[in-house]
Write an enzyme that holds these catalytic residues in place. Structure first.
Site, PDB file in Angstrom:
ATOM      1  N   SER A 101       0.845  -1.188   0.000  1.00  0.00           N
ATOM      2  CA  SER A 101       0.000   0.000   0.000  1.00  0.00           C
ATOM      3  C   SER A 101       0.889   1.250   0.000  1.00  0.00           C
ATOM      4  O   SER A 101       1.719   1.422  -0.882  1.00  0.00           O
ATOM      5  CB  SER A 101      -0.945  -0.033   1.204  1.00  0.00           C
ATOM      6  OG  SER A 101      -1.985   0.914   1.057  1.00  0.00           O
ATOM      7  N   LYS A 136     -22.189  16.671   6.996  1.00  0.00           N
ATOM      8  CA  LYS A 136     -21.227  16.833   8.077  1.00  0.00           C
ATOM      9  C   LYS A 136     -21.128  15.612   8.979  1.00  0.00           C
ATOM     10  O   LYS A 136     -20.106  15.384   9.622  1.00  0.00           O
ATOM     11  CB  LYS A 136     -21.567  18.066   8.908  1.00  0.00           C
ATOM     12  CG  LYS A 136     -21.231  19.386   8.246  1.00  0.00           C
ATOM     13  CD  LYS A 136     -19.744  19.523   7.986  1.00  0.00           C
ATOM     14  CE  LYS A 136     -18.951  19.663   9.279  1.00  0.00           C
ATOM     15  NZ  LYS A 136     -17.516  19.865   9.011  1.00  0.00           N
TER      16      LYS A 136
END
Length: 265
Positions: A94, A146
């Site tokens: 990764s 949010k």
């Protein structure tokens, strides 16, 4: 003392930059651009090295920090016209592979774990537990997104769609970086960018690394037996080493251990 005598030729110097641990901002990773910046600068600028070596042993972490570190290495390599070699230890997966790909050549051990060119987002859901305990979660926002993926509220399908879109964009950036750095060396293996990992020689066959080899013998073979290694490694501040941030360091250590465990290490 020969290096201090005028007109004598000093043995070649290779700067060795150790990149070991998870990648993340602050306590969330051993490796981040802010901590590594002065070391990377010294590695390229001090003593006119003939090459810079990246000792990579990382299961990954933050894609942004991986990109910042890799970009800094490339800028200095091109500015100073210094070749960069990467040597993989246990794992370069990764974000760890993102760092390795910043090098011009990548080498690994026959048992090194390489690849995992993908992006992951892991969380948890605790809304059922809270409900059973009679706890009510109250969230008020200005802006409908949010509270996206709030782990204390039921998962919303539209939030998952949004998250997947974000992950796909980051994944595309990762793929573009690998293709830009490895170019025609890469094979046409369909699983190459799926997050799969490979071991040593198979990684070489796929073009993810250039060969099997260990740092010291390869550097001696390339630059001569008298090659000198100048090492650069991250050091935690004195106050951190003696427990001034025990809780944060403990959590970071657990997270890092979990990242390595994903690859059987």
């Amino acid at each position: 003392m020969a290096r201090w005598i005028p007109f004598t030729k000093s043995p070649p110097t290779v700067a060795v930059l150790r990149l070991s641990g998870a990648i993340g901002a602050g306590n969330r990773g051993a490796l981040n651009d802010r901590a590594l910046a002065p070391l990377i600068e010294k590695a390229f600028r001090k003593g006119k090295p003939v090459a810079v070596v990246l000792e990579v042993n990382s299961p990954g972490g933050s894609p942004v920090q991986s990109s910042l570190i890799g970009a800094r290495i490339r800028r200095l390599a091109e500015e100073k016209d210094i070749p960069v070699l990467a040597f993989v230890e246990d794992v370069a997966a990764s974000g760890g592979y993102w760092l390795a790909a910043a090098a011009d050549e990548i080498y690994a051990d026959e048992s090194s774990v390489v690849g995992s060119i993908g992006v992951i987002s892991a969380s948890f859901g605790a809304h059922v537990f809270l409900s059973r305990q009679g706890i009510e979660r109250r969230v008020h926002t200005a802006g409908k997104s949010k509270s996206m993926l709030d782990p204390f509220r039921p998962e919303k399908p539209e939030d998952v769609v949004r998250l997947r879109s974000m992950l796909e964009q980051i994944h595309a950036n990762f793929i573009n970086h690998v293709k830009a750095r490895r170019g025609p060396k890469l094979s046409n293996e369909p699983e190459l960018f799926t997050g799969e990992v490979w071991i040593g020689r198979q990684a070489q066959e796929l073009g993810l690394i250039d060969g099997i080899g260990h740092m010291v013998p390869m550097l001696k073979e390339r630059f001569g037996d008298k090659v000198r290694l100048r090492r650069y490694d991250t050091r935690r501040p004195f106050w951190q080493r003696f427990g001034a941030s025990v809780a944060a360091d403990a959590i970071a250590a657990i997270e890092e251990r979990a990242e390595f465990a994903r690859f059987g290490l």
